[in-house]
Every structure is written in structure tokens, then in C-alpha cells.
Motif scaffolding. Structure first.
Motif, PDB file in Angstrom:
ATOM      1  N   ARG A 131       2.939  -7.591   1.365  1.00 16.67           N
ATOM      2  CA  ARG A 131       3.211  -7.362   2.787  1.00 16.67           C
ATOM      3  C   ARG A 131       2.411  -8.305   3.683  1.00 16.67           C
ATOM      4  O   ARG A 131       2.255  -8.048   4.880  1.00 16.67           O
ATOM      5  CB  ARG A 131       2.892  -5.907   3.164  1.00 16.67           C
ATOM      6  CG  ARG A 131       3.746  -4.877   2.410  1.00 16.67           C
ATOM      7  CD  ARG A 131       5.208  -5.088   2.685  1.00 16.67           C
ATOM      8  NE  ARG A 131       6.082  -4.136   2.014  1.00 16.67           N
ATOM      9  CZ  ARG A 131       7.211  -4.471   1.427  1.00 16.67           C
ATOM     10  NH1 ARG A 131       7.594  -5.748   1.375  1.00 16.67           N
ATOM     11  NH2 ARG A 131       7.972  -3.547   0.869  1.00 16.67           N
ATOM     12  N   GLU A 132       1.923  -9.398   3.109  1.00 12.25           N
ATOM     13  CA  GLU A 132       1.094 -10.323   3.880  1.00 12.25           C
ATOM     14  C   GLU A 132       1.889 -10.978   5.019  1.00 12.25           C
ATOM     15  O   GLU A 132       1.383 -11.096   6.152  1.00 12.25           O
ATOM     16  CB  GLU A 132       0.521 -11.405   2.957  1.00 12.25           C
ATOM     17  CG  GLU A 132      -0.453 -10.894   1.897  1.00 12.25           C
ATOM     18  CD  GLU A 132       0.259 -10.287   0.688  1.00 12.25           C
ATOM     19  OE1 GLU A 132      -0.437  -9.724  -0.180  1.00 12.25           O
ATOM     20  OE2 GLU A 132       1.519 -10.379   0.616  1.00 12.25           O
ATOM     21  N   ALA A 133       3.127 -11.363   4.738  1.00  9.85           N
ATOM     22  CA  ALA A 133       3.929 -12.015   5.780  1.00  9.85           C
ATOM     23  C   ALA A 133       4.237 -11.042   6.912  1.00  9.85           C
ATOM     24  O   ALA A 133       4.168 -11.399   8.102  1.00  9.85           O
ATOM     25  CB  ALA A 133       5.224 -12.557   5.177  1.00  9.85           C
ATOM     26  N   ALA A 134       4.564  -9.807   6.562  1.00 11.37           N
ATOM     27  CA  ALA A 134       4.852  -8.810   7.591  1.00 11.37           C
ATOM     28  C   ALA A 134       3.609  -8.531   8.439  1.00 11.37           C
ATOM     29  O   ALA A 134       3.690  -8.411   9.669  1.00 11.37           O
ATOM     30  CB  ALA A 134       5.352  -7.516   6.941  1.00 11.37           C
ATOM     31  N   GLY A 185       1.205 -10.603   9.075  1.00  9.85           N
ATOM     32  CA  GLY A 185       1.008 -11.745   9.965  1.00  9.85           C
ATOM     33  C   GLY A 185       1.908 -11.668  11.189  1.00  9.85           C
ATOM     34  O   GLY A 185       1.472 -11.974  12.313  1.00  9.85           O
ATOM     35  N   ARG A 186       3.168 -11.278  11.020  1.00 13.22           N
ATOM     36  CA  ARG A 186       4.075 -11.142  12.162  1.00 13.22           C
ATOM     37  C   ARG A 186       3.629 -10.009  13.084  1.00 13.22           C
ATOM     38  O   ARG A 186       3.737 -10.111  14.321  1.00 13.22           O
ATOM     39  CB  ARG A 186       5.500 -10.883  11.670  1.00 13.22           C
ATOM     40  CG  ARG A 186       6.147 -12.070  10.953  1.00 13.22           C
ATOM     41  CD  ARG A 186       7.611 -11.791  10.679  1.00 13.22           C
ATOM     42  NE  ARG A 186       8.361 -11.613  11.925  1.00 13.22           N
ATOM     43  CZ  ARG A 186       9.578 -11.090  11.986  1.00 13.22           C
ATOM     44  NH1 ARG A 186      10.187 -10.681  10.872  1.00 13.22           N
ATOM     45  NH2 ARG A 186      10.205 -10.966  13.149  1.00 13.22           N
TER      46      ARG A 186
END
Length: 686
Positions: free
Chosen positions: A262-265, A267-268
Motif C-alpha cells: 500500500r506504499e503507492a496509495a 503516497g497519494r
């Protein structure tokens, strides 16, 4: 001089014996009547007539009941039933085996439970009496629970005394009564072995395998297979006579120590937070929306979670009421003014002090919303973020009050700093109205929509590594194929493997696809005791706002017995406090409840909520789901009147329509015409 005693046996093939021990033939409806009075106590003529003659108008049904009582007296030559003007009562000189069982249980004795052989009213055809059939099935489940408790207690006592031969005979009887119960089969196998009959124990296992394959297309659980293998090798068995305990579930499978994939989520979300945007999180059920939202919000400061629960959609202000209670619990120091108490008591009956005047037009509704907003300002003064969870369940009235609060804050109507808001919802389940609002905010740059994707194989491998368990090689790829990268299904499958002792062997070959409420969830629920499963079923019928006390009342069970069942549900992570640990578990329990049992629980819930000040629309819906249309119609009328008083005119119109449909289903055409002739509430535009 004491009256002669009659005997009514309800277990197995029922029979009625006169004081000399002679069998007196009784027809099926007479037996049904006597059984109902024995187990329920004094009952109204109207209720009994409706149960036994469901397709007959009430006057004729009541007349049929009178004739049935006369024929019963003529056949027996005795008055077995005391007939008052409105109620019937079984006379005390009729001894009933089922009542002896209930009396024993109240006094913590077990003899009658263990000796009560067979089903209640076994062989009595009641297929044409649907309401009585519902009642009968519910009592059979209740008595099965009592029998399960009694067998466990007595077998433990016999083993402690070293009475293995008696324990083997009793366990074999239990296995005969419940041939699908692996718990009963394991106890029987164990005591046959301890009594010196390992061949008999293996025959019991073979019968179980055949029965499970024939009836369910399933294999015995790993614990049962391991016991059979140990007996076959002639090895020693554990000393304890208790049923094989579930292996303790590691804490990591309840809540993995780290978010994976869930790193990308994240970041957003961080970028949106810095830009001052609303954050919407969506995804399929089980993708971890709530965990991600709460972890992120808590990283920013004090956080409150607002839950929207199944069933909220149909009851005005249900979400607002839950949210207001949560705010008041968060800020116990708040002292409400008399005006604030009066306005909040419109949705929080516990604050009511005397009569509350109806809302005075649109101006009165806005005054109510203003008080809600003022209390929110005070209660949320130290809150950094609010997570509004599962907004697909939000009701229209709560949405309207929320829009008032947001508009008030946006136009400077509040001097208090406003907490930031994160909202989660199931993908594709927003109402068109709410979806349009969200899309408008996203298009204008005021909000961001983040869709969570399934985990990949590498993510699942990383997740398993955090759990520190001895997994079989290649399990990450097996889990990816089976669970489709859904984090909840991955973790539920791991729990299943731990409980079944399969961690080192991988997924069994015969395991159905998970679906939304699939095989793994259902098989884990099947391991619950009858008492725990029934408590979960009652909670699922009550929907979002159940409490331990309400569940106890719906089941008609002792509070401490329900509390013990609840401990089991929490240990199995079915419940987290007074809510399901996940909506998918709620759905699995609800869908797995037999329709007849569900209807009976709905009726019990309607009676309990009606007596405890429940919202009339919830009461109405329980009566409707319980297949009692006339009671549903009356409560839908009350709900419509309550909605009119709260200026929820659209909801009032819908309730009047539901009342008319229910009256029509009940055959009360006069009431249908009365509702058709009433003035229609004016529709408000939101």
C-alpha cells in the motif's frame, strides 16, 4: 386428593399417555398445540389460531381452535388445557419431557438433556404450517445447544472419574444423535480407544468420513484425521478429555504488523493531505480500506472513526445518531444546554426529558442541524482526522445533516478548527446521488479518489514473512491463486490453515473458491459452538446496532451464557467488541442462517426492539422479514408519522407505501383503502 398425572413425550415420535400409562392417540395439530403451550407457557388464542390455521381468516381459525379443544377433551376425557377468554394454558398435571429438560438446565443438572432422545416432534408433518414450522426449528436448535453443553459437561466428568466405558457409550450416543458433528465423533473415537476398543474408534471415523462425503462432499477436519492416525498407530492420546482445542491464532494474523503493498496509495494520501483535499478510499470488500485509512489518519494525530453499518440506509438519522453518541463518548466533559439536549433527543432517546415538540417546518429542521453542528464543534475540538467508514450504508437524512455541517464550515459558520475527513466505501456500491457528489468534488480538485488494488505474489510473500510462521513452500503462490490477492481472504485462509494444522502442508485440494463469503469463512464459522453461532446469527439479524443485551433478549438466553458465547466469537475474531470484525463475516453469518431460523429471529428482534424504544422503521422491517405483514404494516405507519414529524417527507411517503403493501399482503383491504385516501406528504427537494 391430587389429580392423576398425564405424560406428554415430545422427543422422538411424540405420544400422550394417560394416568394408567395407556397411549392416547392425538392428531398432529393437537400435538402441536400441546407442545407450544408446554414450551411457551400461557399463549393467546389469536396466536395459536394463526399458527395452526395460517390460511384461514381469524374468526374461522379461532372457531377451529375451539372445536379442536373440544375434540381433544372428548378423546382424553380430561381437561388438559385451561381455556380462559383470551389465553390457553397447559394444566400443571401434564408432565412434559421437554419441560423436565429445561428445568434441569436451570438447576445445572443434565440427566433429562442426555436422556431426551430424538428430535422435538419428530415425524409430525407441519409443512403446511409455516409459522409453526419456524417455531419448531428454532426450538430444535435451542435444544441441540443444550444437548451439546450437557454432553460436553458429562463426558468431562466421566473422564475425570476414569469411567471410560460409560464415557464411550455416552459419546457414541451423542455421535448417533448428531452424525455430522466432528466434535461428537472425536469424543466417541477418543473414549472408545481409552476403553480398549481402537477398532471401534476407527469404525466411528470411517462412518464419519462416509457421512461427510455423502451429505456435504467434505473430508474430516485435520484434527479428526490426526486423531484417527494416532489411534491407528496405537500411540498414546492426550490426557485431557476436553474437545481438541483450537490452536491459538498468532496476533499477526489478526492484525499484520505492517501494511504491505500500500506504499503507492499512502503516497497519494500524503499528497492529498498536504493539498487540503478530501480523501476517498475505495476497493473490493476485504482490500484493507479501513486499516489503511485509520493508520494514515492516526499518523496525523487524534482520530475518530464514524461507522456506517448495514441497515442504516433505510432508517433516517441512524448514522447521525451513532456518530453523535461517538462524539459524546469522546468528549465526556461536555455539558449540554437544555436546548441542545432537547434537539439531540430527536435522534438520541436516552437524552429525552419530557415531550419534544415536532420540528417547526424547514426552519425547525435547520435549527436541529445547527445544534448537531455546534455539538460537533465542541466535541471535535482536539480531533485531527475523522474516518467516515463504509459510507455506502449512509442514510439520506444523515447525508443531508452532513452536508449542512460541511457547508457551514466552508462558509465560515464555525470558529472552531475542522478535522480533516477520510471516507471509505465499497467499490461500485455508492448510491447515484452520493457518487455524483463525490465525482463533482474530485473533478473540481477538492477531493481525490484512491482505488486499492489486490496484492501481488511478492506482496503476499512479504505479508507471510511478517507473520513469522512455518509456512509450506510455495504457499504464497497458492494463496495468490486462491484468494486473488485479497488481503482479508489471504489472512482468513491463514487462520483456517492454523486451526486445521495445515500450515506445513499448504491448501487442501477440496476447497471451494472464496467468493465474497466463501468456503474459508464458512468453514471457520462451522467450528463455532452452537451457542456462539446462534449469538452471531442473532447479531446479524439485528444489523448494525446490536448490543450484547439485545442479542441476549432476542435469543431468550441467560446473559452470562451469551457473554460466554461472545468470548468465543471474539477469540475466533468473528466479533470485535459489539460489532462484526468485518462486513464479510457479517454477510457469511447472515447468508449461512437458514431462512426459517432467520424469520424467527426477525420476529424476536421486532418484539425486543418494540419493547425497548427501537426506531419504528427498524421494528417494521423486522416484522416484514419475519413474514408478519400486519404487524409490519402498523409499524410502517408509525415510522411514516415519525418521518413526517422530522420533516423527512420523502421517507414518510416510502413508509406509507410499505405500510400499504404490507396491509395488502395481510389481506386488510380496508386499511389499504384508508391509506390510499390520506393526503400525501409533500415531497421536499434536497
Amino acid at each position: 386428593m391430587p389429580r392423576p398425572t398425564w405424560q406428554l413425550d415430545l422427543f422422538g415420535h411424540p405420544r400422550l399417555l394417560d394416568p394408567d400409562g395407556r397411549d392416547v392417540r392425538a392428531d398432529r395439530k393437537s400435538l402441536a398445540l400441546l407442545a407450544y403451550l408446554a414450551l411457551e407457557g400461557p399463549s393467546s388464542r389469536s396466536r395459536l389460531a394463526g399458527l395452526l390455521w395460517p390460511d384461514t381468516v381469524e374468526a374461522t381459525a379461532r372457531n377451529n381452535l375451539v372445536h379442536k379443544l373440544r375434540r381433544l377433551r372428548a378423546r382424553t376425557g380430561a381437561d388438559l388445557v385451561d381455556a380462559e377468554e383470551t389465553t390457553l394454558t397447559l394444566r400443571p398435571d401434564v408432565e412434559v419431557d421437554a419441560c423436565a429438560l429445561l428445568l434441569d438446565r436451570r438447576h445445572n443438572r443434565h440427566g433429562a438433556v442426555l436422556n431426551g432422545a430424538g428430535l422435538l416432534l419428530d415425524g409430525v408433518d407441519v409443512d403446511d404450517l409455516p409459522d409453526f414450522q419456524d417455531w419448531l426449528l428454532a426450538w430444535r436448535e435451542r435444544l441441540d445447544t443444550y444437548r451439546w453443553e450437557a454432553f460436553n459437561h458429562e463426558l468431562t466428568r466421566l473422564e475425570d472419574a476414569g469411567a471410560y466405558v460409560q464415557a464411550a457409550a455416552l459419546a457414541a450416543r451423542w455421535a448417533d444423535l448428531d452424525p455430522l458433528s466432528e466434535d461428537a465423533a472425536r469424543r466417541s473415537m477418543r473414549f472408545q480407544y481409552l476403553a480398549g476398543d481402537p477398532s471401534g474408534a476407527l469404525r466411528t471415523y470411517a462412518r464419519l468420513r462416509q457421512t461427510l462425503d455423502r451429505e456435504l462432499g467434505a473430508e474430516p477436519q485435520a484434527l479428526t484425521q490426526a486423531l484417527a492416525q494416532e489411534i491407528g498407530r496405537g500411540g498414546g492420546l492426550p490426557a485431557s478429555g476436553a474437545p481438541p482445542a483450537r490452536p491459538p491464532l498468532p496476533l499477526g494474523v489478526f492484525r499484520p504488523p505492517a501494511l504491505i503493498g500500500r506504499e503507492a496509495a499512502w503516497g497519494r494520501m500524503e499528497a492529498a493531505w498536504q493539498a487540503g483535499q478530501l480523501i476517498y478510499l475505495t476497493g473490493a470488500p476485504g482490500t484493507g480500506k479501513t486499516r489503511l485509512a485509520l493508520d494514515f489518519a492516526r499518523s496525523k494525530g487524534t482520530t475518530l472513526r464514524l461507522e456506517h453499518r448495514p441497515g442504516d440506509e433505510t432508517v433516517p438519522y441512524s448514522s447521525s445518531a451513532r456518530w453523535t453518541r461517538e462524539m459524546l463518548r469522546h468528549a465526556p466533559h461536555l455539558t449540554l444546554t437544555p436546548l441542545q439536549k432537547r434537539e439531540l433527543s430527536r435522534i438520541l432517546p436516552e437524552l429525552r426529558e419530557g415531550d419534544v415538540p415536532p420540528m417547526n417546518g424547514e426552519e425547525g429542521k435547520l435549527a436541529f442541524y445547527e445544534v448537531l453542528s455546534q455539538v460537533a464543534d465542541l466535541a471535535l475540538a482536539d480531533v485531527t482526522a475523522v474516518v467516515s467508514d463504509d459510507i455506502q450504508h449512509d442514510d439520506d437524512a444523515s447525508q443531508e445533516s452532513g452536508r449542512y455541517y460541511a457547508a457551514r464550515a466552508a462558509t465560515g459558520g464555525s470558529a472552531a478548527p475542522q478535522p480533516r475527513v477520510l471516507l471509505t466505501f465499497r467499490q461500485g456500491e455508492l448510491s447515484p446521488q452520493v457518487d455524483a457528489v463525490m465525482r463533482g468534488l474530485v473533478d473540481s480538485g477538492l477531493a481525490v479518489l484512491i482505488e486499492l488494488q489486490p496484492l501481488g505474489v511478492a506482496d503476499i510473500r512479504a505479508l507471510l514473512d511478517t507473520l513469522d510462521l512455518p509456512f509450506a513452500p510455495g504457499l504464497d503462490e497458492e494463496l495468490y491463486r486462491y484468494a486473488g490477492g485479497n488481503p482479508l481472504f489471504v489472512l482468513e485462509t491463514v487462520k483456517f490453515l492454523v486451526e486445521e494444522g495445515l500450515l506445513g502442508r499448504g491448501l487442501p485440494e477440496r476447497l471451494a473458491p472464496p467468493g465474497r463469503t466463501g468456503s474459508v469463512l464458512e468453514r471457520r464459522l462451522a467450528r463455532l459452538s452452537p451457542a456462539a453461532l446462534n449469538a452471531a446469527r442473532a447479531a446479524s439479524v439485528l444489523h448494525g446496532d446490536f448490543t450484547l443485551e439485545l442479542v441476549t433478549a432476542v435469543l431468550g438466553a441467560p446473559l452470562l451464557a451469551t457473554a460466554s458465547a461472545w468470548e468465543e466469537l471474539e477469540a475466533a475474531q468473528v466479533m470485535a467488541g459489539e460489532r462484526f470484525s468485518h462486513d464479510l463475516l457479517y454477510e457469511a453469518v447472515w447468508r449461512g442462517t437458514p431462512e426459517t431460523v432467520r424469520r424467527l429471529l426477525h420476529r424476536s428482534a421486532a418484539r425486543v426492539l418494540a419493547g425497548s424504544g427501537g426506531h419504528p422503521q427498524r421494528v417494521a422491517e423486522h416484522w416484514r422479514e419475519g413474514a408478519q405483514p400486519h404487524e409490519a404494516a402498523m409499524w410502517f405507519e408509525r415510522a411514516a408519522q415519525a418521518a413526517e414529524a422530522a420533516l423527512r417527507l420523502h421517507e414518510a411517503e416510502l413508509c406509507y407505501r410499505s405500510a400499504a403493501e404490507a396491509y395488502e399482503a395481510a389481506g386488510d383491504l380496508d386499511a389499504v383503502r384508508r391509506l390510499a385516501a390520506r393526503p400525501s406528504p409533500a415531497h421536499s427537494v434536497h
